[in-house]
Design a protein around this motif. Structure first.
Motif, PDB file in Angstrom:
ATOM      1  N   GLY A   1      50.848  47.468  28.140  1.00 46.16           N
ATOM      2  CA  GLY A   1      51.870  46.430  28.088  1.00 46.16           C
ATOM      3  C   GLY A   1      51.444  45.008  27.765  1.00 46.16           C
ATOM      4  O   GLY A   1      50.298  44.961  27.572  1.00 46.16           O
ATOM      5  N   SER A   2      52.195  44.255  28.171  1.00 54.05           N
ATOM      6  CA  SER A   2      51.710  42.800  28.067  1.00 54.05           C
ATOM      7  C   SER A   2      50.694  42.379  28.924  1.00 54.05           C
ATOM      8  O   SER A   2      49.741  41.459  28.633  1.00 54.05           O
ATOM      9  N   SER A   3      51.028  42.731  30.067  1.00 52.17           N
ATOM     10  CA  SER A   3      50.406  42.260  31.301  1.00 52.17           C
ATOM     11  C   SER A   3      49.736  43.491  32.218  1.00 52.17           C
ATOM     12  O   SER A   3      48.931  43.398  33.244  1.00 52.17           O
ATOM     13  N   SER A   4      50.061  44.683  31.636  1.00 55.61           N
ATOM     14  CA  SER A   4      49.400  45.868  32.462  1.00 55.61           C
ATOM     15  C   SER A   4      49.088  47.024  31.545  1.00 55.61           C
ATOM     16  O   SER A   4      49.264  46.841  30.212  1.00 55.61           O
TER      17      SER A   4
ATOM     18  N   ASN B   1      47.230  49.298  36.245  1.00 59.09           N
ATOM     19  CA  ASN B   1      46.681  47.921  36.672  1.00 59.09           C
ATOM     20  C   ASN B   1      47.531  46.817  36.039  1.00 59.09           C
ATOM     21  O   ASN B   1      47.842  46.957  34.799  1.00 59.09           O
ATOM     22  N   VAL B   2      47.650  45.797  36.815  1.00 63.10           N
ATOM     23  CA  VAL B   2      48.227  44.483  36.213  1.00 63.10           C
ATOM     24  C   VAL B   2      47.484  43.209  36.263  1.00 63.10           C
ATOM     25  O   VAL B   2      46.893  43.036  37.446  1.00 63.10           O
ATOM     26  N   LEU B   3      47.150  42.769  35.355  1.00 62.04           N
ATOM     27  CA  LEU B   3      46.448  41.220  35.408  1.00 62.04           C
ATOM     28  C   LEU B   3      47.210  40.248  35.898  1.00 62.04           C
ATOM     29  O   LEU B   3      48.352  40.103  35.597  1.00 62.04           O
ATOM     30  N   THR B   4      46.752  39.754  36.869  1.00 58.44           N
ATOM     31  CA  THR B   4      47.513  38.512  37.528  1.00 58.44           C
ATOM     32  C   THR B   4      46.544  37.184  37.618  1.00 58.44           C
ATOM     33  O   THR B   4      45.169  37.172  37.517  1.00 58.44           O
ATOM     34  N   GLY B   5      47.123  36.032  37.794  1.00 56.79           N
ATOM     35  CA  GLY B   5      46.208  34.976  37.754  1.00 56.79           C
ATOM     36  C   GLY B   5      46.102  34.703  39.433  1.00 56.79           C
ATOM     37  O   GLY B   5      46.314  35.529  40.198  1.00 56.79           O
ATOM     38  N   ASN B   6      45.425  33.366  39.665  1.00 56.81           N
ATOM     39  CA  ASN B   6      45.200  33.031  40.925  1.00 56.81           C
ATOM     40  C   ASN B   6      46.227  33.078  41.763  1.00 56.81           C
ATOM     41  O   ASN B   6      46.314  33.307  43.066  1.00 56.81           O
ATOM     42  N   ASP B   7      47.696  32.827  41.390  1.00 53.49           N
ATOM     43  CA  ASP B   7      48.787  32.784  42.090  1.00 53.49           C
ATOM     44  C   ASP B   7      49.151  34.251  42.564  1.00 53.49           C
ATOM     45  O   ASP B   7      50.211  34.349  42.972  1.00 53.49           O
ATOM     46  N   ALA B   8      48.519  35.311  42.034  1.00 49.19           N
ATOM     47  CA  ALA B   8      48.882  36.574  42.115  1.00 49.19           C
ATOM     48  C   ALA B   8      50.119  36.998  41.411  1.00 49.19           C
ATOM     49  O   ALA B   8      50.621  38.284  41.670  1.00 49.19           O
TER      50      ALA B   8
END
Length: 144
Positions: free
Chosen positions: A92-95, A118-125
């Motif tokens: 997907g776009s982030s997973s 898996n989901v890609l996250t930033g430092n803000d989760a």
């Protein structure tokens, strides 16, 4: 309900060797259920590292597992030599969903099939879109 058939080696574009250990066996003499997830996670991490996806340090990508599971087809245990087949079945776009099959050395049918979303996250989760270079590395084993 019909049972999912075991996938075949030919269904996976990447492989990594995995060695079982004495302490991986449970009281019944086969691989402990939790050990399967450890092997899947280790195979994914090795593949990421081998393909230039940083998993540790200040430049590491932050992936969060939001779902996982396993289907068992036949028993394995120490001292089996295993190979982990890896494939991405959805992006997907982030997973992405990555599947890992464990094969006994020389066998064509998988002994088990695990998956992680898996989901890609930033430092803000919070989820963030995967950049093109990361997406390209993951696409190397995509079967979608």
């Amino acid at each position: 309900m019909s049972r999912t058939p075991p996938p075949l080696r030919a269904d996976f574009p990447a492989f990594l060797p995995m060695q079982t250990r004495w302490n991986d066996n449970d009281e019944y003499g086969h691989l402990n259920n939790a050990t399967y997830l450890e092997l899947f996670d280790t195979a994914i991490t090795y593949w990421q590292m081998e393909n230039g996806i940083d998993v540790r340090g200040p430049d590491a990508w932050r992936f969060v597992v939001v779902e996982n599971g396993c289907i068992y087809f036949r028993e394995v245990g120490f001292p089996d030599k295993l190979e982990a087949g890896l494939r991405i079945t959805r992006m997907g776009s982030s997973s992405y969903r990555i599947e890992v099959a464990l094969f006994r050395d020389g066998e064509d049918e998988a002994a088990s099939l695990g998956f992680f979303v898996n989901v890609l996250t930033g430092n803000d989760a919070r989820p963030r879109p995967m950049p093109g270079d990361l997406r390209g590395r993951l696409a190397r084993i995509s079967v979608t």
